[in-house]
Design a protein around this motif. Sequence first.
Motif, mmCIF file in Angstrom:
data_model
loop_
_atom_site.group_PDB
_atom_site.id
_atom_site.type_symbol
_atom_site.label_atom_id
_atom_site.label_comp_id
_atom_site.label_asym_id
_atom_site.label_seq_id
_atom_site.Cartn_x
_atom_site.Cartn_y
_atom_site.Cartn_z
ATOM 1 N N PRO A 293 -1.493 0.967 -7.282
ATOM 2 C CA PRO A 293 -0.462 1.873 -7.807
ATOM 3 C C PRO A 293 0.386 2.459 -6.664
ATOM 4 C CG PRO A 293 -2.614 2.937 -7.827
ATOM 5 C CD PRO A 293 -2.848 1.536 -7.383
ATOM 6 N N THR A 295 3.974 5.183 -5.923
ATOM 7 C CA THR A 295 4.822 6.192 -6.547
ATOM 8 C C THR A 295 6.227 5.644 -6.763
ATOM 9 O OG1 THR A 295 5.559 7.103 -4.435
ATOM 10 C CG2 THR A 295 3.514 8.001 -5.382
ATOM 11 N N ASN A 325 8.435 -2.956 -10.270
ATOM 12 C CA ASN A 325 7.077 -2.901 -10.800
ATOM 13 C C ASN A 325 6.567 -4.316 -11.093
ATOM 14 O OD1 ASN A 325 4.792 -1.357 -11.998
ATOM 15 N ND2 ASN A 325 5.465 -2.431 -13.849
ATOM 16 N N GLU A 351 2.049 -1.652 -8.919
ATOM 17 C CA GLU A 351 2.186 -1.010 -10.229
ATOM 18 C C GLU A 351 2.734 0.400 -10.023
ATOM 19 O OE1 GLU A 351 -0.723 -1.117 -13.897
ATOM 20 O OE2 GLU A 351 -1.315 0.498 -12.539
ATOM 21 N N SER A 353 3.447 4.008 -10.580
ATOM 22 C CA SER A 353 2.714 5.044 -11.300
ATOM 23 C C SER A 353 3.679 6.136 -11.783
ATOM 24 C CB SER A 353 1.666 5.654 -10.367
ATOM 25 O OG SER A 353 0.990 6.712 -11.006
#
Length: 389
Positions: A293, A295, A325, A351, A353
Amino acid sequence: MSTKDFIEKDYYKVLGVPKDATEAEIKKAYRKLAREFHPDANKGNVKAEERFKEISEANDVLGDPKKRKEYDEARALFGNGGFRPGPGGAGGSFNFDLGDLFGGGGAQSGSFGGGLGDVFGGLFNRGGAGTTRTQPRRGQDIDTEVTLSFTEAIEGATVPLRMTSQQPCKACSGTGDKNGTPRVCPTCVGTGQVARGSGGGFSLTDPCPDCKGRGLIAEHPCLECKGSGRAKSSRTMQVRIPAGVTDGQRIRLRGKGAPGERGGPAGDLYVVVHVGEHPVFGRKGDNLTVTVPVTFTEAALGGEVRVPTLGGPPVTLKLPPGTPNGRTMRARGKGAVRKDGTRGDLLVTVEVSVPKDLSGKARDALEAYREATAGEDPRAELFEAAKGA
């Protein structure tokens, strides 16, 4: 004359007598043919001379009860000259001497000289030394399973395996006879196999039905193994599972199965591997996978991200500005071990988040960002594509 010729030639046909002919009938047929084709009566006739040699050769075998019995048994075992190709094969006979197979050669031309007794002695229990040859028997293969953790499968592991297999019976020392004195099976004469015709001149072999392929029969069956010479035995051994195995893979370990009989080789051990799951890492061939993950600001502005590895220190990957992403990046040499000892890669999937709770300051900053990008529509191309489809 070679042993191959001895088996392949039909001496009954040469003399013109049936296979159940008496000694008197064989002698009478030989005398008649010998007078007809004798060289003195056919001077200069090469064909008659060759025919006379063939007749004499046939009489030498069929006129001797012992040689005749060996001849009949040999031809019955090998399918009446069964060393010839069947339908679809090449013509003629295979070019080898059966004496090489049984540890002896054929006698010289014109006489057997006792050589056949040595060649077929072990086969028919009539060797010069009067001994019986029982063939070695390979041990059974063993199948077992093992469950490894994800890390053990990647790095390799030595695991204990408890196996149950057929071992030589300790009570009778593997003989099957409680007195330790089994006798040679009369059906297969100690070979553990019996011949059967398959057509086309070939003779195939099957395990002897009377001794179950052992070549021996217990006169006084052992109470523990019921005369089989084998008994179930459990043992635990340490087995090395190589690095990089996959879930469901079947590994063959040569010579780690049940021991053989009478000096025969041990069987093989087949291990089916089951691999547990890892809470962080997955696997794709020789590569490991991990989802990391990040930001929104790391994805939008770029930055450096620390990524865990399996069993090693973390690696740092550099995110370029505007990383979308789901993008996958590669950390080379951080994957599973290959067969050649090198390693695959670690595939890192980004990914983005999305925070569930925002502070007032963070919310104000995002509101300002929304106002700054109010004219942008990330779905505009989507609608345009939908119209043109």
